[in-house]
Design a protein around this motif. Structure first.
Motif, short mmCIF file in Angstrom:
data_model
loop_
_atom_site.label_atom_id
_atom_site.label_comp_id
_atom_site.label_asym_id
_atom_site.label_seq_id
_atom_site.Cartn_x
_atom_site.Cartn_y
_atom_site.Cartn_z
N ARG A 1 12.78 -7.50 0.16
CA ARG A 1 13.07 -8.78 0.82
C ARG A 1 13.02 -8.64 2.34
O ARG A 1 13.53 -7.69 2.91
N HIS A 2 12.34 -9.61 2.96
CA HIS A 2 12.18 -9.67 4.42
C HIS A 2 11.35 -8.51 4.99
O HIS A 2 11.30 -8.34 6.21
N ALA A 3 10.70 -7.71 4.14
CA ALA A 3 9.85 -6.62 4.64
C ALA A 3 8.62 -7.20 5.33
O ALA A 3 8.16 -8.30 5.01
N LYS A 4 8.09 -6.46 6.29
CA LYS A 4 6.89 -6.86 7.00
C LYS A 4 5.91 -5.68 6.98
O LYS A 4 6.09 -4.70 7.69
N TYR A 5 4.86 -5.79 6.13
CA TYR A 5 3.91 -4.71 5.95
C TYR A 5 2.50 -5.18 6.24
O TYR A 5 2.09 -6.28 5.86
N LYS A 6 1.72 -4.32 6.91
CA LYS A 6 0.31 -4.57 7.13
C LYS A 6 -0.48 -3.41 6.54
O LYS A 6 -0.10 -2.25 6.70
N ARG A 7 -1.56 -3.74 5.85
CA ARG A 7 -2.40 -2.72 5.19
C ARG A 7 -1.55 -1.84 4.28
O ARG A 7 -1.44 -0.64 4.46
N VAL A 8 -0.96 -2.48 3.26
CA VAL A 8 -0.12 -1.76 2.30
C VAL A 8 -0.83 -1.69 0.95
O VAL A 8 -1.38 -2.67 0.47
N ASN A 9 -0.83 -0.51 0.35
CA ASN A 9 -1.53 -0.26 -0.90
C ASN A 9 -0.51 -0.16 -2.04
O ASN A 9 0.23 0.81 -2.15
N PHE A 10 -0.50 -1.21 -2.89
CA PHE A 10 0.37 -1.24 -4.07
C PHE A 10 -0.45 -1.11 -5.35
O PHE A 10 0.01 -1.47 -6.42
N THR A 11 -1.67 -0.59 -5.28
CA THR A 11 -2.53 -0.55 -6.47
C THR A 11 -1.90 0.27 -7.58
O THR A 11 -1.34 1.34 -7.36
N ASN A 12 -1.96 -0.29 -8.79
CA ASN A 12 -1.48 0.37 -10.01
C ASN A 12 0.01 0.72 -9.97
O ASN A 12 0.47 1.58 -10.73
N CYS A 13 0.76 0.07 -9.11
CA CYS A 13 2.21 0.29 -9.09
C CYS A 13 2.87 -0.44 -10.27
O CYS A 13 2.34 -1.41 -10.80
N GLN A 14 4.05 0.04 -10.66
CA GLN A 14 4.82 -0.60 -11.72
C GLN A 14 6.09 -1.20 -11.12
O GLN A 14 6.99 -0.48 -10.70
N PHE A 15 6.10 -2.54 -11.07
CA PHE A 15 7.27 -3.26 -10.57
C PHE A 15 7.99 -3.91 -11.75
O PHE A 15 7.37 -4.57 -12.58
N VAL A 16 9.30 -3.74 -11.81
CA VAL A 16 10.12 -4.44 -12.79
C VAL A 16 11.36 -4.95 -12.05
O VAL A 16 12.09 -4.16 -11.44
N ASN A 17 11.55 -6.27 -12.06
CA ASN A 17 12.68 -6.87 -11.34
C ASN A 17 12.63 -6.57 -9.83
O ASN A 17 13.67 -6.48 -9.18
N ALA A 18 11.42 -6.38 -9.30
CA ALA A 18 11.29 -6.16 -7.86
C ALA A 18 11.48 -7.49 -7.12
O ALA A 18 11.22 -8.56 -7.65
N ARG A 19 11.93 -7.40 -5.88
CA ARG A 19 12.21 -8.60 -5.09
C ARG A 19 11.42 -8.57 -3.78
O ARG A 19 11.53 -7.62 -3.01
N PHE A 20 10.62 -9.63 -3.57
CA PHE A 20 9.80 -9.76 -2.37
C PHE A 20 10.17 -11.01 -1.57
O PHE A 20 9.39 -11.49 -0.76
N GLY A 21 11.35 -11.56 -1.79
CA GLY A 21 11.73 -12.80 -1.14
C GLY A 21 11.58 -12.75 0.37
O GLY A 21 12.09 -11.86 1.03
N ASP B 1 2.70 -0.22 9.09
CA ASP B 1 1.26 -0.41 8.96
C ASP B 1 0.68 0.80 8.23
O ASP B 1 1.12 1.94 8.43
N ASN B 2 -0.30 0.53 7.36
CA ASN B 2 -1.01 1.60 6.65
C ASN B 2 -0.07 2.43 5.78
O ASN B 2 0.11 3.63 5.97
N LEU C 1 3.37 -10.02 4.00
CA LEU C 1 2.41 -8.99 3.64
C LEU C 1 1.03 -9.36 4.15
O LEU C 1 0.50 -10.43 3.83
N VAL C 2 0.42 -8.48 4.95
CA VAL C 2 -0.90 -8.70 5.51
C VAL C 2 -1.83 -7.60 4.99
O VAL C 2 -1.53 -6.41 5.13
N LYS C 3 -2.94 -8.00 4.39
CA LYS C 3 -3.91 -7.05 3.83
C LYS C 3 -3.24 -6.13 2.79
O LYS C 3 -3.43 -4.91 2.81
N ALA C 4 -2.48 -6.74 1.89
CA ALA C 4 -1.85 -5.99 0.80
C ALA C 4 -2.77 -5.97 -0.42
O ALA C 4 -3.46 -6.95 -0.71
N ASP C 5 -2.79 -4.85 -1.12
CA ASP C 5 -3.64 -4.69 -2.31
C ASP C 5 -2.77 -4.32 -3.50
O ASP C 5 -2.19 -3.23 -3.55
N PHE C 6 -2.65 -5.26 -4.47
CA PHE C 6 -1.86 -5.06 -5.69
C PHE C 6 -2.77 -4.82 -6.90
O PHE C 6 -2.33 -4.94 -8.03
N THR C 7 -4.02 -4.48 -6.70
CA THR C 7 -4.96 -4.36 -7.81
C THR C 7 -4.40 -3.49 -8.93
O THR C 7 -3.96 -2.36 -8.71
#
Length: 231
Positions: free
Chosen positions: A73-93, A58-59, A97-103
């Motif tokens: 994969r299979h991660a469980k995150y609450k209130r996670v901040n991914f803003t302005n991240c660079q993902f290439v070939n990332a896997r979220f299978g 969390d957070n 994700l609860v209250k995630a921000d990918f802005t």
């Protein structure tokens, strides 16, 4: 940036990263499978090859981090901040994700198969080669997103804000997309075949290059029920 004083973090016997000063460690190739990341700050860090299967917390802040080939994969995150991240070939299978921000994040060639991420923020993301089958993203904000050459088919995408988005060669076929807002969006060669668009706002949207047919072999759209997606 790496310095001569940075060392690798051995997580073999850790169950949590709480209380560890991560600034002194080189975090490339970091293994955090099954580890609690609550409260961790990874701002602008190089996390290339991060392995985070079944990690949780969390957070958590990854803002501005390089997450090429990251595995969530299979991660469980609450209130996670991914803003302005660079993902290439990332896997979220199958991640939850609860209250995630990918802005403002870049999600090139990343995989969202079976992700459970409703009501999250994907505003102004840039994605090419994004893939996601049976993804649950209902209620999320994709306003201003630029998505190209991507597949989000057979997914649950109700009540999504696509206002101002630019969608090129995106496959939404066999998805549930009720009550979505496409105001000011640009859709070019978008596949909406066998897609449930009931209640969606498409007023003024040019669909002349898009596929919107319903075939005789339509097997229906997936439905979301609790923590599972099924047909």
């Amino acid at each position: 940036m790496k310095t001569k004083t940075q060392k690798h973090l051995n997580t073999d016997e850790l169950t949590s990263l709480s209380g560890i000063n991560l600034a002194s460690y080189d975090l490339t190739c970091l293994f955090v499978d099954f580890i609690d990341l609550s409260g961790c700050q990874f701002v602008s860090r190089d996390l290339t090859l991060l392995k985070g299967q079944d990690s949780y917390g969390d957070n958590i802040t990854f803002a501005g981090a390089l997450l090429a080939i990251a595995d969530f994969r299979h991660a469980k995150y609450k209130r996670v901040n991914f803003t302005n991240c660079q993902f290439v070939n990332a896997r979220f299978g199958r991640a939850l994700l609860v209250k995630a921000d990918f802005t403002g994040a870049t999600l090139d060639k990343s995989n969202l198969d079976n992700i459970q991420a409703p009501n999250n923020i994907f505003k102004d993301i840039v994605a090419e080669g994004l893939s996601g089958e049976f993804a649950q993203l209902s209620g999320s904000n994709f306003s201003g997103a630029k998505i190209k050459d991507s597949k989000l088919f057979s997914s649950v995408l109700n009540n999504i804000d696509f206002s101002g988005a630019v969608l090129v060669d995106v496959d939404f076929s066999h998805s549930e997309m009720r009550n979505c807002n496409f105001e000011g969006a640009t859709l070019t060669r978008v596949d909406l075949s066998n897609t449930d668009l009931e209640g969606s706002n498409l007023e003024g949207v040019d669909l002349s290059t898009c596929t919107t047919t319903i075939s005789d072999t339509w097997w229906g759209v997936p439905h979301y029920d609790g923590d599972i997606i099924y047909n």
